[in-house]
Design an enzyme around this catalytic site. Structure first.
Site, short mmCIF file in Angstrom:
data_model
loop_
_atom_site.label_atom_id
_atom_site.label_comp_id
_atom_site.label_asym_id
_atom_site.label_seq_id
_atom_site.Cartn_x
_atom_site.Cartn_y
_atom_site.Cartn_z
N SER A 14 25.36 68.03 -56.97
CA SER A 14 24.33 68.73 -56.19
C SER A 14 23.17 69.22 -57.06
O SER A 14 23.38 69.89 -58.08
CB SER A 14 24.93 69.91 -55.44
OG SER A 14 23.88 70.64 -54.83
N SER A 16 20.85 71.17 -55.76
CA SER A 16 20.33 72.38 -55.12
C SER A 16 20.17 73.55 -56.10
O SER A 16 19.15 74.24 -56.05
CB SER A 16 21.23 72.80 -53.96
OG SER A 16 21.15 71.86 -52.93
N LYS A 65 29.99 70.50 -43.32
CA LYS A 65 28.92 70.96 -42.41
C LYS A 65 29.43 71.23 -40.99
O LYS A 65 28.89 72.05 -40.28
CB LYS A 65 27.77 69.94 -42.37
CG LYS A 65 26.97 69.92 -43.67
CD LYS A 65 25.81 68.96 -43.60
CE LYS A 65 25.10 68.90 -44.94
NZ LYS A 65 23.93 68.01 -44.94
N GLY A 125 23.93 53.76 -39.62
CA GLY A 125 24.87 54.81 -39.98
C GLY A 125 25.11 55.76 -38.83
O GLY A 125 24.28 55.87 -37.90
N ALA A 126 26.26 56.45 -38.88
CA ALA A 126 26.57 57.44 -37.84
C ALA A 126 27.37 58.58 -38.47
O ALA A 126 28.22 59.18 -37.83
CB ALA A 126 27.36 56.79 -36.71
N ARG A 150 28.86 50.54 -38.89
CA ARG A 150 29.98 49.62 -39.16
C ARG A 150 31.16 49.96 -38.24
O ARG A 150 31.74 49.09 -37.61
CB ARG A 150 30.36 49.75 -40.65
CG ARG A 150 31.57 48.95 -41.05
CD ARG A 150 31.88 49.18 -42.51
NE ARG A 150 32.21 50.59 -42.81
CZ ARG A 150 32.59 51.02 -43.99
NH1 ARG A 150 32.67 50.18 -45.00
NH2 ARG A 150 32.88 52.30 -44.19
N LYS A 154 32.20 55.56 -33.93
CA LYS A 154 31.53 56.76 -34.44
C LYS A 154 30.10 56.85 -33.89
O LYS A 154 29.60 57.93 -33.62
CB LYS A 154 31.48 56.75 -35.97
CG LYS A 154 32.81 57.08 -36.61
CD LYS A 154 32.57 57.52 -38.04
CE LYS A 154 33.80 57.28 -38.88
NZ LYS A 154 33.49 57.20 -40.30
N VAL A 209 17.57 57.78 -46.65
CA VAL A 209 17.88 59.20 -46.88
C VAL A 209 18.38 59.44 -48.30
O VAL A 209 18.36 60.56 -48.80
CB VAL A 209 18.92 59.77 -45.88
CG1 VAL A 209 18.35 59.92 -44.50
CG2 VAL A 209 20.17 58.93 -45.83
N TYR A 211 18.17 59.71 -52.19
CA TYR A 211 17.03 59.97 -53.11
C TYR A 211 17.41 59.72 -54.56
O TYR A 211 16.54 59.75 -55.43
CB TYR A 211 16.49 61.39 -52.93
CG TYR A 211 17.50 62.49 -53.12
CD1 TYR A 211 18.23 62.96 -52.05
CD2 TYR A 211 17.72 63.05 -54.37
CE1 TYR A 211 19.16 63.96 -52.21
CE2 TYR A 211 18.65 64.06 -54.54
CZ TYR A 211 19.37 64.51 -53.45
OH TYR A 211 20.29 65.50 -53.62
P1 NDP Z 1 29.03 60.25 -44.27
O1 NDP Z 1 30.07 60.01 -45.30
O2 NDP Z 1 29.29 61.22 -43.18
O3 NDP Z 1 28.65 58.83 -43.58
C1 NDP Z 1 28.54 57.67 -44.34
C2 NDP Z 1 27.94 56.56 -43.49
O4 NDP Z 1 27.79 55.38 -44.31
C3 NDP Z 1 28.83 56.14 -42.32
O5 NDP Z 1 28.00 55.79 -41.23
C4 NDP Z 1 29.56 54.91 -42.88
O6 NDP Z 1 29.99 54.00 -41.90
C5 NDP Z 1 28.45 54.28 -43.69
N1 NDP Z 1 28.98 53.37 -44.72
C6 NDP Z 1 29.55 53.70 -45.89
N2 NDP Z 1 29.91 52.60 -46.58
C7 NDP Z 1 29.55 51.53 -45.81
C8 NDP Z 1 29.64 50.12 -45.96
N3 NDP Z 1 30.16 49.57 -47.06
N4 NDP Z 1 29.15 49.32 -44.97
C9 NDP Z 1 28.59 49.88 -43.86
N5 NDP Z 1 28.48 51.20 -43.65
C10 NDP Z 1 28.95 52.03 -44.62
O7 NDP Z 1 27.71 60.65 -45.09
P2 NDP Z 1 26.44 61.53 -44.66
O8 NDP Z 1 26.02 61.15 -43.27
O9 NDP Z 1 26.70 62.94 -44.96
O10 NDP Z 1 25.36 61.00 -45.70
C11 NDP Z 1 24.85 59.69 -45.64
C12 NDP Z 1 23.82 59.50 -46.74
O11 NDP Z 1 22.76 60.43 -46.58
C13 NDP Z 1 24.39 59.75 -48.13
O12 NDP Z 1 23.89 58.76 -48.99
C14 NDP Z 1 23.82 61.10 -48.53
O13 NDP Z 1 23.63 61.19 -49.92
C15 NDP Z 1 22.49 61.09 -47.80
N6 NDP Z 1 21.98 62.43 -47.45
C16 NDP Z 1 20.70 62.76 -47.84
C17 NDP Z 1 20.15 63.97 -47.51
C18 NDP Z 1 18.76 64.32 -47.95
O14 NDP Z 1 18.39 65.50 -47.87
N7 NDP Z 1 17.98 63.38 -48.40
C19 NDP Z 1 20.91 64.96 -46.70
C20 NDP Z 1 22.24 64.51 -46.34
C21 NDP Z 1 22.73 63.30 -46.70
P3 NDP Z 1 31.50 54.09 -41.28
O15 NDP Z 1 31.41 55.13 -40.20
O16 NDP Z 1 31.75 52.72 -40.78
O17 NDP Z 1 32.40 54.50 -42.42
#
Ligand code: NDP
Length: 265
Positions: A14, A16, A65, A125-126, A150, A154, A209, A211
């Site tokens: 982090s 932050s 969260k 993504g979800a 995927r 979800k 999203v 960075y």
């Molecule tokens: P989650 O772990 O809750 O969700 C991950 C997502 O990625 C799911 O939809 C998952 O799909 C998908 N995923 C992971 N691996 C694969 C793959 N190999 N193929 C297809 N889909 C895949 O994470 P968050 O939602 O919390 O965060 C998502 C991203 O956002 C992260 O990279 C995080 O760093 C970034 N982020 C950035 C922020 C910012 O302020 N810029 C704030 C918060 C997050 P499935 O459901 O199928 O597993």
């Protein structure tokens, strides 16, 4: 000395503390902001410490969260609608849970000058961050929001929180104005999304999203096709900005120096 924390698991990555402590110093505030690795079992204890005013504010990150919600006295409308809390504070003896990821996303998009108003949005993504992005896009009056994940169920779950979402199978690419990568694919430099973007055309916005790294393969591909690209750095900075403003009643500066703090490509 006031005490602030970011809690999650893992938490070492982090950035932050870097950002908040920079602003704390710049504004001559007597406070310290630290990171703390927390398991689900210890969330209640953190809230008790806020109630006793031993901690004045907490940022929450993955995977807590949603987990933190049962221990909170009152959710802001944004936190309620997204079932996601990333900023906590005490107000008149009540522990308040708020979501500044929403404002973070909105302010970052405004900075790109690529407004979401009346635009077709395609989200990949979800996961945890997606409800905040959807809430933000709806507030900005996007014309339609299409989600592909995927694990389809979800994405379907999100329809319980938000009306008028279209869900499509992973692998399909609809027509869109803005595409948002909200998956974690790209966190490692060699990560590549297994979708064929070659026919999407140009003059759209590719928003990631992620960075760090600052330019994922998703953004590289978008750029090569002649699209505007934006990473999640400003979203991250603006969610911190909103939390800082809430806690300290001061608007911190966002300058080149602030942005360089979180550049570690
Ligand atoms: P989650 O772990 O809750 O969700 C991950 C997502 O990625 C799911 O939809 C998952 O799909 C998908 N995923 C992971 N691996 C694969 C793959 N190999 N193929 C297809 N889909 C895949 O994470 P968050 O939602 O919390 O965060 C998502 C991203 O956002 C992260 O990279 C995080 O760093 C970034 N982020 C950035 C922020 C910012 O302020 N810029 C704030 C918060 C997050 P499935 O459901 O199928 O597993």
């Amino acid at each position: 000395m006031k005490k602030y924390l970011v809690i999650g698991n893992p938490i070492d990555h982090s950035l932050s503390p870097l950002l908040h402590n920079f602003w704390i110093k710049e504004n001559n505030i007597k406070a310290i902001y630290k990171r703390k690795k927390i398991d689900k079992e210890n969330l209640e204890d953190i809230i008790l410490q806020i109630k006793k005013n031993q901690i004045q504010g907490v940022n929450v990150t993955v995977p807590h969260k949603k987990n933190i919600i049962p221990f909170i006295d009152q959710l802001s409308p944004e936190a309620e609608a997204t079932q996601s809390v990333n900023t906590i504070y005490l107000n008149e003896n009540k522990v308040i849970g708020h979501n500044t990821d929403i404002a973070g996303f909105e302010l970052s998009l405004k900075k790109t000058k690529y407004y979401a108003y009346d635009k077709k949005i395609f989200i990949l993504g979800a996961g945890g961050v997606v409800p905040s992005i959807i809430f933000s896009l709806k507030k900005m009056n996007a014309s339609s929001i299409i989600i592909s994940n995927r694990t389809k169920h979800k994405a379907l779950e999100l329809q319980k929180l938000f009306k008028n979402l279209e869900i499509i199978d992973w692998g399909k690419i609809p027509e869109f104005d803005i595409i948002i990568n909200a998956t974690s694919i790209g966190l490692r430099k060699n990560d590549r999304i297994d979708l064929d973007f070659s026919k999407v055309g140009s003059n759209k916005l590719f928003y990631d999203v992620i960075y760090n790294p600052g330019e994922t393969n998703f953004l590289k591909e978008g750029k090569k096709l002649g699209n505007q690209v934006e990473n999640g750095k400003l979203m991250f900075v603006y969610q911190a900005y909103e939390a800082f403003r809430l806690w300290h009643k001061v608007k911190p500066n966002i300058t080149k120096e602030t942005l360089e703090l979180i550049e570690n490509d």
